[in-house]
Enzyme design. Sequence first.
Site, PDB file in Angstrom:
ATOM      1  N   GLY A 132      37.090  39.236  28.219  1.00 62.34           N
ATOM      2  CA  GLY A 132      36.495  40.390  28.877  1.00 62.34           C
ATOM      3  C   GLY A 132      35.904  40.011  30.220  1.00 62.34           C
ATOM      4  O   GLY A 132      36.182  38.938  30.762  1.00 62.34           O
ATOM      5  N   HIS A 135      37.864  32.386  27.520  1.00 57.20           N
ATOM      6  CA  HIS A 135      38.270  32.758  28.872  1.00 57.20           C
ATOM      7  C   HIS A 135      37.207  32.260  29.853  1.00 57.20           C
ATOM      8  O   HIS A 135      36.040  32.670  29.777  1.00 57.20           O
ATOM      9  CB  HIS A 135      38.382  34.280  29.002  1.00 57.20           C
ATOM     10  CG  HIS A 135      39.650  34.857  28.450  1.00 57.20           C
ATOM     11  ND1 HIS A 135      39.943  34.854  27.110  1.00 57.20           N
ATOM     12  CD2 HIS A 135      40.690  35.476  29.074  1.00 57.20           C
ATOM     13  CE1 HIS A 135      41.118  35.434  26.915  1.00 57.20           C
ATOM     14  NE2 HIS A 135      41.592  35.822  28.088  1.00 57.20           N
ATOM     15  N   GLU A 194      38.429  32.101  35.473  1.00 62.46           N
ATOM     16  CA  GLU A 194      39.381  33.101  35.970  1.00 62.46           C
ATOM     17  C   GLU A 194      38.684  34.001  36.985  1.00 62.46           C
ATOM     18  O   GLU A 194      39.028  34.008  38.161  1.00 62.46           O
ATOM     19  CB  GLU A 194      39.934  33.933  34.808  1.00 62.46           C
ATOM     20  CG  GLU A 194      40.946  34.982  35.237  1.00 62.46           C
ATOM     21  CD  GLU A 194      41.334  35.924  34.111  1.00 62.46           C
ATOM     22  OE1 GLU A 194      42.375  36.607  34.254  1.00 62.46           O
ATOM     23  OE2 GLU A 194      40.606  36.001  33.096  1.00 62.46           O
TER      24      GLU A 194
END
Length: 373
Positions: free
Chosen positions: A187, A214, A217
Site C-alpha cells: 500500500g 514493499h 519503491e
Amino acid sequence: MTTAPDDLLLPNGRGNITRLPKVSLHDHLDGGLRPQTIVELADTIGLDLPASDATSLGAWFADSADSGSLVDYLKTFDVTTAVMQTTEGLERVAREFVADLAADGVIYGEIRWAPEQHLTRGLSLDEVVEAVQQGLDAGVQDAQNGGHDIRVGQLVTAMRHADRGLEIAELAVRHRNNGVVGFDFAGAEAGFPPSKARAAFDYLAAHYFPATVHAGEADGLASIQSALVDGRALRLGHGVRLAEDITIDSTDDEATYVTLGVLSQWVKDREIALELSPSSNLQTGAIAAWGDDLIDHPFDLLYQLGFRVTVNTDNRLMSRTTLSRELALLSEAFGYDLDDLERFQLNAAAAAFLPVEERQELAEAISAGFEEA
C-alpha cells in the site's frame, strides 16, 4: 495482455523466453485480471466501468497506471477489487491467474493479495482466503491437465494504511497449511513504515512465518531499513531505491569506484532478494532519480554488484506485461543472455518461501529447462 506470446526471443535470437522455466515472486492477484473477465464480472454485479469492452478497458488500465505516482497507480485497483467481492469472482480470477502464469512458462508463483479488501459483499477473511485457494487449486489442476507443471502459493497482504496488520498476520498463519506461504505488507509506502505494525511482525516472527515488505519503491532508505529491522523482511518488495545507498565516483583517469553504504552492504551480504519490477518501476516513478527509460533503471547496477536481483511483473494488467516480456525488455536494454536470465530465476528460486529441499528441486528444474533451451 495476460497471456504470453509464443515468440518472445532474446535479442540475439537464441532462446525462446516464454518457454523457459520461470519463478514469479511479486505478482498481485488484483493486478492480473483479464479485461474480459472484468467486463463479465462487472455485468453480473451491475458495476459501471470506465470502458465497456475488453480492449478499451485494458488500454484504460495501462494509461491510468502510467502516472509517475504510486498513489495514482493504486487507484486503478478500485475497479479490479470491486469485481472480486464474491466467492465466484475470487475463484474465477485466481483460476485464470494460474492459467496465465502457466502460459508464460512459470513453474512456481507466489501470488499476493489483500483479503481485507474483499469483504464488501459479506464474506469473512477466512472465506475469501479459502475462495482464492479453491481457484488456485483449480488453476493448477487445469495446467497439469494441459501438460504444464506449476506450483503456487498465497502471500497474504496487510494494507499498511488500514491498521489491521496483526489481524492479517494471524489470518496468514492460520492458513499456512492451506496454501498460504508468506505475509506481505503493501500500500501507500510513505508515512506508513513497518514500525507501525510491529505487533504483526512480532507475531509472525514468533510463529516462524516469512514476510516480504514493499519498501524502496515510493519511499527511500529509511523505509527499507524499517522493512528489515521492524518488519524482519526476508525479501524487499521492489527495493529499487536501495541504489540510493550506492555511490559511484569516476576519477580523471576514467577509473570508476563504487562504494556501498551500510544498508546496501547489509542487504547484499545477507542475500536479501530484491523483487524488482522494471515496467512498474517506470510507471510509478520509482526510478525517477536515475531517469525515465528502462536503460536508466539501476537493475543492472545492482546485478553487476552481486545483489540477489529477481525479475517480476508486479501487476500484469496495469503494466500490460508478462514475466517473459519483462525479461525480454531487460535483455534488450542491457544485453543479457540465457545465462543471465537463468541467474535471475535461480535467485528467485533461492528466495522463494519454500522449504530448502523444495527450493533446491525448483533450482534443478530451472537449470534443466535452460539446458534444453
